[in-house]
Design a protein around this motif. Structure first.
Motif, PDB file in Angstrom:
ATOM      1  N   GLY A  80       0.791  -1.221   0.000  1.00 23.59           N
ATOM      2  CA  GLY A  80       0.000   0.000   0.000  1.00 23.59           C
ATOM      3  C   GLY A  80       0.817   1.262   0.000  1.00 23.59           C
ATOM      4  N   HIS A  81       2.153   1.143   0.023  1.00 25.61           N
ATOM      5  CA  HIS A  81       3.066   2.293   0.016  1.00 25.61           C
ATOM      6  C   HIS A  81       2.856   3.179   1.235  1.00 25.61           C
ATOM      7  N   GLN A 268     -15.669   5.319  -3.501  1.00 26.19           N
ATOM      8  CA  GLN A 268     -16.155   6.579  -4.088  1.00 26.19           C
ATOM      9  C   GLN A 268     -16.681   7.529  -3.012  1.00 26.19           C
ATOM     10  N   ASP A 269     -17.251   6.970  -1.928  1.00 29.14           N
ATOM     11  CA  ASP A 269     -17.739   7.815  -0.842  1.00 29.14           C
ATOM     12  C   ASP A 269     -16.581   8.504  -0.126  1.00 29.14           C
ATOM     13  N   ASP A 301     -13.178  -2.210  -1.109  1.00 28.97           N
ATOM     14  CA  ASP A 301     -11.900  -1.945  -1.773  1.00 28.97           C
ATOM     15  C   ASP A 301     -10.880  -1.247  -0.876  1.00 28.97           C
ATOM     16  N   LEU A 302     -11.220  -1.027   0.402  1.00 25.57           N
ATOM     17  CA  LEU A 302     -10.278  -0.392   1.327  1.00 25.57           C
ATOM     18  C   LEU A 302     -10.196  -1.193   2.623  1.00 25.57           C
ATOM     19  N   HIS A 310      -5.825   1.957  -4.544  1.00 23.80           N
ATOM     20  CA  HIS A 310      -7.171   1.986  -5.120  1.00 23.80           C
ATOM     21  C   HIS A 310      -7.857   3.323  -4.842  1.00 23.80           C
ATOM     22  N   LEU A 311      -7.616   3.893  -3.667  1.00 22.10           N
ATOM     23  CA  LEU A 311      -8.168   5.220  -3.365  1.00 22.10           C
ATOM     24  C   LEU A 311      -7.492   6.290  -4.211  1.00 22.10           C
ATOM     25  N   ILE A 312      -6.174   6.222  -4.340  1.00 19.56           N
ATOM     26  CA  ILE A 312      -5.455   7.219  -5.137  1.00 19.56           C
ATOM     27  C   ILE A 312      -5.857   7.108  -6.604  1.00 19.56           C
TER      28      ILE A 312
END
Length: 364
Positions: A80-81, A268-269, A301-302, A310-312
């Motif tokens: 996840g860096h 997305q939220d 997804d988190l 995935h968020l970035i």
């Protein structure tokens, strides 16, 4: 051991010929490939992790090899860096009680023991410069805090002891001097002493009056370690637009939590909240707070610390610039901690350690 700055690929798909593709990200969408590349240069500084408490209940664990019983381990942080992590010392059963000080000390001891047991992956840090050094050495930098203000037991001496043991963030809420009516005279003295030491104030969960006064008084930027936008989701820990604007005006930092309860059930939220905080407070005043291993449910997804790309990727699809994303993931936290370091050095030349008592300032 692999260096933390090495790109760790996600699960690769086997090609039709039975071999692995030459490019480990070949099957990923372009936005996800871009997210990995950006995070390799600008890793995540995660504002809230409950890992020390989660590990407390395991009889055996190895974060280097990977630990399925928790949301965070070193392989998943590499994937996840994650370059820096704030380890919460909050008490799951609540902030009050007669054992708040001793329980916080026990959690400090637990956190330091975990770090010492994983020297190839983790490093305890206390300043912005030490975070950079840890990253350059391939370690995840661990910042101790936030702890709850009840741990002070209304004593500035205990604040100094906790700082000497590594505490760097303190949540101003739930005490006689940081309550619904705001900071008392003693509460203001606590903030001044925090500035002198380099302990950053956290106002997530504080009353609006306490948050507003801390923002006005503190010489160091104030954190909201787990607060999203109340305009999008009316959770009590989320911030109104008025308070978000005040955080931005004061140069503070709102770290949006990746929890379904506060932000919503999908990635997305979370992105919607990040958009909103950026628009109201400014791109220099928004950050990320995984809140992993805190008992919270996370959006799809988190699910764990490996999922930041995935968020970035979602933010890239929305048009966030590389500069904005670099501030979001890494730069804004560095700014706050650098300010805390600078303010503390300056204040220690001008101000002696305070021995004020709550009875003297607020009355019995």
């Amino acid at each position: 051991m692999a260096d933390l700055q090495d790109d760790i690929p996600s699960t690769t798909e086997v090609g039709e010929d039975g071999g692995l593709p030459d490019d480990p990200f070949v099957s990923e969408p372009a936005s996800l490939q871009r997210a990995h590349a950006l995070l390799a240069a600008h890793p995540v500084a995660d504002g809230y992790s409950g890992l020390p408490w989660a590990l407390r209940h395991l009889s055996w664990y190895d974060l280097e090899l990977g630990e399925a019983a928790v949301d965070t381990d070193i392989p998943r942080m590499r994937e996840g860096h994650v370059g820096a992590l704030f380890w919460s010392l909050h008490l799951p059963e609540g902030p009050g009680g007669d054992r708040a000080t001793s329980a916080t000390l026990e959690q400090l001891d637990q956190a330091r023991s975990v770090i010492e047991a994983h020297p190839e992956g983790l490093r305890l840090v206390g300043t912005a410069g030490q975070i950079i050094d840890a990253r350059n050495c391939g370690r995840v930098a661990v910042v101790l805090g936030p702890a709850h203000a009840t741990a002070l037991d209304d004593s500035l001496g205990i604040l100094r002891v906790l700082h000497a043991l590594g505490l760097r963030v303190l949540t101003l809420a739930g005490t006689a001097w940081a309550g619904e009516r705001g900071l008392t005279r003693f509460g203001e003295e606590v903030v001044r002493e925090m500035n002198r030491l380099g302990v950053v104030a956290d106002v997530s969960g504080a009353s609006p009056a306490t948050a507003a006064r801390a923002l006005a008084l503190s010489k160091t930027p104030v954190l909201c370690t787990r607060s999203a936008a109340r305009a999008l989701r009316p959770h009590p820990a989320n911030l109104s637009d008025e308070l978000l604007a005040a955080v931005g005006a004061a140069g503070g930092l709102c770290m949006v939590p990746l929890t379904a309860e506060q932000t919503g059930p999908a990635v997305q939220d979370v992105a919607d909240h990040l958009d909103h905080v950026r628009d109201v407070a400014g791109p220099e005043c928004v950050g990320l707070s995984g809140t992993y291993d805190s008992g919270a449910a996370h959006p799809r997804d988190l699910a764990d610390a490996s999922r930041y790309p995935h968020l970035i990727a979602e933010l890239l699809r929305r048009g966030w610039s590389e500069t904005e994303l670099a501030l979001l993931t890494w730069g804004n936290v560095q700014r706050v901690l650098r300010s805390a370091d600078f303010t503390a050095r300056a204040a220690q030349h001008r101000r002696e350690a305070s021995n004020a008592k709550i009875g003297e300032l607020d009355g019995s």
